[in-house]
Design a protein around this motif. Structure first.
Motif, PDB file in Angstrom:
ATOM      1  N   ILE B   6       0.838  -1.195   0.000  1.00 32.16           N
ATOM      2  CA  ILE B   6       0.000   0.000   0.000  1.00 32.16           C
ATOM      3  C   ILE B   6       0.875   1.248   0.000  1.00 32.16           C
ATOM      4  CG2 ILE B   6      -1.648   1.325   1.380  1.00 32.16           C
ATOM      5  CD1 ILE B   6      -2.821  -1.396   2.255  1.00 32.16           C
ATOM      6  N   VAL B   7       1.930   1.199   0.784  1.00 37.36           N
ATOM      7  CA  VAL B   7       2.866   2.321   0.842  1.00 37.36           C
ATOM      8  C   VAL B   7       3.516   2.515  -0.522  1.00 37.36           C
ATOM      9  CG1 VAL B   7       5.108   3.063   1.751  1.00 37.36           C
ATOM     10  CG2 VAL B   7       3.365   2.182   3.308  1.00 37.36           C
ATOM     11  N   ARG B  10       1.118   3.906  -3.117  1.00 35.51           N
ATOM     12  CA  ARG B  10       0.828   5.309  -2.805  1.00 35.51           C
ATOM     13  C   ARG B  10       2.022   6.199  -3.166  1.00 35.51           C
ATOM     14  NH1 ARG B  10      -3.479   8.744  -1.779  1.00 35.51           N
ATOM     15  NH2 ARG B  10      -2.856  10.382  -0.349  1.00 35.51           N
ATOM     16  N   ILE B  44       5.208   1.133  14.955  1.00 36.22           N
ATOM     17  CA  ILE B  44       4.129   2.066  14.629  1.00 36.22           C
ATOM     18  C   ILE B  44       4.681   3.420  14.235  1.00 36.22           C
ATOM     19  CG2 ILE B  44       2.157   3.287  15.603  1.00 36.22           C
ATOM     20  CD1 ILE B  44       1.706   0.339  15.178  1.00 36.22           C
ATOM     21  N   ILE B  45       5.655   3.894  14.989  1.00 45.01           N
ATOM     22  CA  ILE B  45       6.210   5.214  14.698  1.00 45.01           C
ATOM     23  C   ILE B  45       6.850   5.276  13.320  1.00 45.01           C
ATOM     24  CG2 ILE B  45       8.026   6.845  15.385  1.00 45.01           C
ATOM     25  CD1 ILE B  45       7.312   6.296  18.288  1.00 45.01           C
ATOM     26  N   LEU B  47       6.120   3.407  10.720  1.00 48.59           N
ATOM     27  CA  LEU B  47       5.050   3.362   9.729  1.00 48.59           C
ATOM     28  C   LEU B  47       4.291   4.678   9.671  1.00 48.59           C
ATOM     29  CD1 LEU B  47       3.727   1.643   7.627  1.00 48.59           C
ATOM     30  CD2 LEU B  47       2.301   0.612   9.399  1.00 48.59           C
ATOM     31  N   ASP B  52       2.508   9.408   6.972  1.00 45.88           N
ATOM     32  CA  ASP B  52       2.217  10.834   7.074  1.00 45.88           C
ATOM     33  C   ASP B  52       2.641  11.602   5.827  1.00 45.88           C
ATOM     34  OD1 ASP B  52       1.252  12.998   8.820  1.00 45.88           O
ATOM     35  OD2 ASP B  52       3.310  13.720   8.634  1.00 45.88           O
ATOM     36  N   GLY B  55       0.321  11.254   3.069  1.00 51.28           N
ATOM     37  CA  GLY B  55      -1.047  11.701   3.321  1.00 51.28           C
ATOM     38  C   GLY B  55      -1.959  10.585   3.800  1.00 51.28           C
ATOM     39  N   MET B  56      -1.356   9.627   4.517  1.00 49.05           N
ATOM     40  CA  MET B  56      -2.157   8.521   5.024  1.00 49.05           C
ATOM     41  C   MET B  56      -2.022   8.430   6.539  1.00 49.05           C
ATOM     42  SD  MET B  56      -1.262   5.619   2.194  1.00 49.05           S
ATOM     43  CE  MET B  56      -2.869   4.848   2.161  1.00 49.05           C
ATOM     44  N   GLN B  57      -2.905   7.656   7.147  1.00 49.30           N
ATOM     45  CA  GLN B  57      -2.835   7.459   8.590  1.00 49.30           C
ATOM     46  C   GLN B  57      -3.174   6.013   8.941  1.00 49.30           C
ATOM     47  OE1 GLN B  57      -7.300   9.389   9.172  1.00 49.30           O
ATOM     48  NE2 GLN B  57      -5.584  10.095  10.432  1.00 49.30           N
ATOM     49  N   LEU B  58      -2.650   5.611  10.073  1.00 49.28           N
ATOM     50  CA  LEU B  58      -2.829   4.249  10.549  1.00 49.28           C
ATOM     51  C   LEU B  58      -4.014   4.244  11.507  1.00 49.28           C
ATOM     52  CD1 LEU B  58      -1.168   1.723  10.098  1.00 49.28           C
ATOM     53  CD2 LEU B  58       0.148   2.291  12.146  1.00 49.28           C
ATOM     54  N   VAL B  59      -5.013   3.459  11.196  1.00 52.19           N
ATOM     55  CA  VAL B  59      -6.168   3.409  12.103  1.00 52.19           C
ATOM     56  C   VAL B  59      -6.531   1.974  12.466  1.00 52.19           C
ATOM     57  CG1 VAL B  59      -7.079   5.551  11.152  1.00 52.19           C
ATOM     58  CG2 VAL B  59      -7.921   3.367  10.309  1.00 52.19           C
TER      59      VAL B  59
END
Lengths: 67, 67
Positions: B6-7, B10, B44-45, B47, B52, B55-59
């Motif tokens: 995905i990264v 993108r 997590i950090i 990723l 960021d 323009g994406m975020q981890l949810v």
DNA sequence: AGCAAAAGTGCACTGTATTGCACTTTTAAA
DNA sequence: TTTAAAAGTGCAATACAGTGCACTTTTGCT
């Protein structure tokens, strides 16, 4: 709201303790405690193990979507 | 489809190289390469830094949603 | 209020993520 | 098809995540 809080809230919804969550997910109790209290920087795999038990998943989405 | 793919997808959308993404996010080039190629288990950090810039975020969301 | 269960934390050890370097392989443009 | 840029990878050093243990603090029930 950080990821740890979300995990904590979700766990309470299931009425299970950190210890049970740790056992069910295969993650150490100490790690679960750190995750929920916002300390530390878990790896994706650790977070996924915990999320999985809680019926959640980690996804990457386009930013600034509501909720 | 794993997070690395995905990264990568993108990033290509933005027409930037792994090197540029590494510089912009403050993550090492080697780490970006591993992330995109699905090797390793980022924190997590790490990723979040990369996401960021894209323009994406981890949810964390309830499982089995479409998409 | 009293108390037991649950949650939070300091310490120390082990394993592994992050990183740079040097190199090979792949990609894509002339 | 050549070839320079981009992407992938083995190795080794360093930083830090994962963990258990022992302990303190907080929570929530009677």
């Amino acid at each position: 709201m950080h990821l740890g809080s979300i995990v904590k809230e979700r766990r309470k919804l299931f009425n299970i303790t950190q210890e049970t969550l740790a056992e069910m997910s295969g993650v150490g109790l100490r790690t679960v405690k750190q995750l929920e209290s916002g300390k530390g920087n878990p790896t994706i795999i650790t977070l996924e193990k915990v999320a999985d038990v809680l019926g959640m998943q980690l996804v990457l989405q386009i930013k600034s979507m509501n909720q």
